[in-house]
Write an enzyme that holds these catalytic residues in place. Structure first.
Site, PDB file in Angstrom:
ATOM      1  N   GLY A   1     -12.968  -9.865 -34.796  1.00  0.00           N
ATOM      2  CA  GLY A   1     -14.234  -9.233 -35.165  1.00  0.00           C
ATOM      3  C   GLY A   1     -15.176  -9.192 -33.971  1.00  0.00           C
TER       4      GLY A   1
ATOM      5  N   GLN B   1      -3.801 -11.136 -47.178  1.00  0.00           N
ATOM      6  CA  GLN B   1      -2.511 -10.499 -46.892  1.00  0.00           C
ATOM      7  C   GLN B   1      -2.624  -9.490 -45.750  1.00  0.00           C
ATOM      8  OE1 GLN B   1      -0.817  -7.738 -49.804  1.00  0.00           O
ATOM      9  NE2 GLN B   1       1.069  -8.883 -49.701  1.00  0.00           N
TER      10      GLN B   1
ATOM     11  N   ILE C   1      -5.455  -0.475  -3.956  1.00  0.00           N
ATOM     12  CA  ILE C   1      -4.532  -1.490  -3.435  1.00  0.00           C
ATOM     13  C   ILE C   1      -4.950  -2.911  -3.854  1.00  0.00           C
ATOM     14  CG2 ILE C   1      -3.410  -2.394  -1.347  1.00  0.00           C
ATOM     15  CD1 ILE C   1      -2.815   0.646  -2.242  1.00  0.00           C
ATOM     16  N   THR C   2      -4.060  -3.561  -4.611  1.00  0.00           N
ATOM     17  CA  THR C   2      -4.305  -4.918  -5.117  1.00  0.00           C
ATOM     18  C   THR C   2      -4.315  -5.930  -3.968  1.00  0.00           C
ATOM     19  OG1 THR C   2      -3.312  -4.372  -7.236  1.00  0.00           O
ATOM     20  CG2 THR C   2      -3.371  -6.712  -6.658  1.00  0.00           C
TER      21      THR C   2
ATOM     22  N   SER D   1       1.638   8.960  -8.393  1.00  0.00           N
ATOM     23  CA  SER D   1       2.926   9.159  -9.062  1.00  0.00           C
ATOM     24  C   SER D   1       3.931   9.834  -8.138  1.00  0.00           C
ATOM     25  CB  SER D   1       2.738  10.017 -10.320  1.00  0.00           C
ATOM     26  OG  SER D   1       1.813   9.418 -11.186  1.00  0.00           O
TER      27      SER D   1
ATOM     28  N   ALA E   1       0.835  -1.205   0.000  1.00  0.00           N
ATOM     29  CA  ALA E   1       0.000   0.000   0.000  1.00  0.00           C
ATOM     30  C   ALA E   1       0.867   1.250   0.000  1.00  0.00           C
ATOM     31  CB  ALA E   1      -0.930  -0.021   1.217  1.00  0.00           C
TER      32      ALA E   1
ATOM     33  N   GLU F   1       9.318  -4.595  -9.750  1.00  0.00           N
ATOM     34  CA  GLU F   1       7.916  -4.700 -10.162  1.00  0.00           C
ATOM     35  C   GLU F   1       7.787  -4.338 -11.648  1.00  0.00           C
ATOM     36  OE1 GLU F   1       5.259  -2.012  -8.143  1.00  0.00           O
ATOM     37  OE2 GLU F   1       3.493  -2.755  -9.217  1.00  0.00           O
ATOM     38  N   ARG F   2       8.534  -3.319 -12.072  1.00  0.00           N
ATOM     39  CA  ARG F   2       8.412  -2.858 -13.466  1.00  0.00           C
ATOM     40  C   ARG F   2       8.921  -3.904 -14.447  1.00  0.00           C
ATOM     41  NH1 ARG F   2      10.086   3.080 -11.294  1.00  0.00           N
ATOM     42  NH2 ARG F   2       7.974   3.550 -10.577  1.00  0.00           N
TER      43      ARG F   2
ATOM     44  N   ARG G   1     -11.238 -19.177 -39.049  1.00  0.00           N
ATOM     45  CA  ARG G   1     -12.394 -18.380 -39.455  1.00  0.00           C
ATOM     46  C   ARG G   1     -12.437 -18.177 -40.974  1.00  0.00           C
ATOM     47  NH1 ARG G   1     -17.420 -16.703 -37.987  1.00  0.00           N
ATOM     48  NH2 ARG G   1     -17.851 -14.573 -38.643  1.00  0.00           N
TER      49      ARG G   1
END
Ligand SMILES: Cc1cc2nc3c(=O)[nH]c(=O)nc-3n(C[C@H](O)[C@H](O)[C@H](O)COP(=O)(O)OP(=O)(O)OC[C@H]3O[C@@H](n4cnc5c(N)ncnc54)[C@H](O)[C@@H]3O)c2cc1C
Length: 359
Positions: free
Chosen positions: A319, A259, A139-140, A114, A106, A222-223, A248
């Site tokens: 699609g 193409q 917070i994850t 940031s 956290a 982490e990055r 498909r």
């Protein structure tokens, strides 16, 4: 992934969280411990490539929320591993690696994510405790976490006044509320509130006011892992789109006979392979103890912008079927933005890289 996750992922997405039992199963399979010390239940690995391989396998279920939440200890626990005391590791690391407890990191606050050095959640010393007041957001694993690694202000304004505390979720004065999101549905995301929470000073990780460096080092790892995730999900999108294009039929021919479609797939693969090459180089360099910051920022941006493009093209190749719930490409498309924002937004990555490069 095939046995335990793939059959259940839609149900967990709808439920908005992962079952606790999954953490125990993942621990038993050796997934949670990768990169942590063996004496606390981890599996020591010689280099950063193990994390990339793990991410690649975890991504096969086509759910970023699964990785974010099941592996939230991957950002919450490294500060403990690097700067915690043996007692702290026994109490706060071992039960997480065994899947008994869930950990979250956290840092971000409602006032801003940031500008980490400006965080406001305060921790005032009162004897052998800190009194914590303030709030965190986005917070994850925040709703389920038992142990929270929380960045608090223990000193003056700026980066020299920040510390890290482990706060247990049963601490009186702690509460939380769930946040709904564009993607990562099976990952519970929360706002956290601290009202006069008494936290033992013994829960502080490392020295007082020395938390900022630990946060920055943590961000760097982490990055790299977020870049690995972006690459791995781009691969899933490419493979799904290629398989669909083979099968498909339109105007009497498979899509792959066109193409335009083949060129889209080549462009996707070209960008994916370039990301992987850069990811491999940086993994090798960090594994050889090189401290890279600008390179990691640029890698994160390269990987996440590639995923945004590749996921968009994959949905296009599908699609209408790519716009429907249940398609992996639909979910991954919804999950692209979080990787470009979380763990340091792309604009911030560029600013940091520019400073590191001496501009
Ligand atoms: C799903 C999800 C999960 C997350 N999990 C966690 C977690 O577990 N723990 C945690 O601590 N945080 C977590 N975060 C927070 C995440 O790290 C922040 O959202 C991120 O750092 C950006 O902070 P912010 O949202 O406050 O945006 P802000 O800082 O308000 O920025 C908003 C926008 O402005 C741009 N910007 C800001 N400053 C500048 C500037 N000086 N120049 C140019 N552009 C600028 C940013 O790049 C961004 O695009 C999570 C976020 C999400 C969405």
């Amino acid at each position: 992934m095939e046995r335990e996750v793939a059959p259940n992922i839609e149900q967990w997405e709808a439920a908005g969280e992962l079952p606790r039992d999954l953490h125990r199963k993942a621990a038993a399979a050796g997934i949670l411990g990768v990169g942590f010390p063996e004496c606390y239940g981890g599996i020591e690995v010689p280099d950063a490539f193990y994390g990339v391989v793990l991410t690649e396998e975890l991504a096969r279920a086509g759910s970023g929320g699964l990785i974010a939440s099941l592996m939230s200890h991957g950002i919450a626990s490294p500060p403990l591993m690097h700067a915690g005391t043996p007692q702290q590791k026994e109490r706060f690391l071992a039960p997480v690696l065994s899947g008994e407890k869930i950990a979250a990191l956290a840092i971000t606050e409602p006032g801003g994510g940031s500008d980490v050095a400006n965080l406001r959640t305060s921790a005032h010393r009162d004897g052998d405790h800190y009194i914590v007041n303030g709030s965190k957001t986005f917070i994850t694993s925040g709703m389920r976490a038992d142990l929270l690694t929380v960045a608090v202000r223990t000193g003056d304004a700026g980066l020299g006044g920040v510390s890290l505390l482990v706060i247990e979720s049963d601490t009186p004065g702690f509460s939380r509320s769930r946040l709904d999101k564009m993607g990562w549905w099976c990952s519970d995301t929360a706002s956290l509130y601290f009202e006069d929470c008494r936290v033992p000073a013994a829960n502080r990780i490392g020295a007082e006011n020395a938390g900022f460096l630990a946060i920055m080092l943590n961000f760097n790892n982490e990055r790299i892992m977020l870049a690995a995730q972006a690459w791995a999900f781009a691969v899933v999108c490419y493979e799904e789109a290629l398989a669909y294009a083979r099968e498909r039929q339109t105007f009497g021919k498979p899509l792959l006979a066109r193409q335009v479609i083949r060129h889209k797939l080549v462009d996707m693969k070209m960008r994916i392979d370039a990301v992987k090459a850069q990811l491999d180089i940086l993994c090798w360099r960090v594994s050889h103890k090189q401290m890279l910051v600008a390179e990691v920022c640029m890698l994160k941006n390269l990987a996440t912008s590639t995923l945004e493009d590749v996921a968009g093209e994959a949905v296009q190749i599908f699609g209408g079927a790519g716009y429907l719930r249940g398609a992996k490409v639909e979910r991954i498309f919804r999950e692209t933005k979080v990787l470009s924002i979380g763990g340091g937004a792309s604009e911030i990555m560029k600013d940091l890289a520019a400073r590191q490069l001496g501009y």
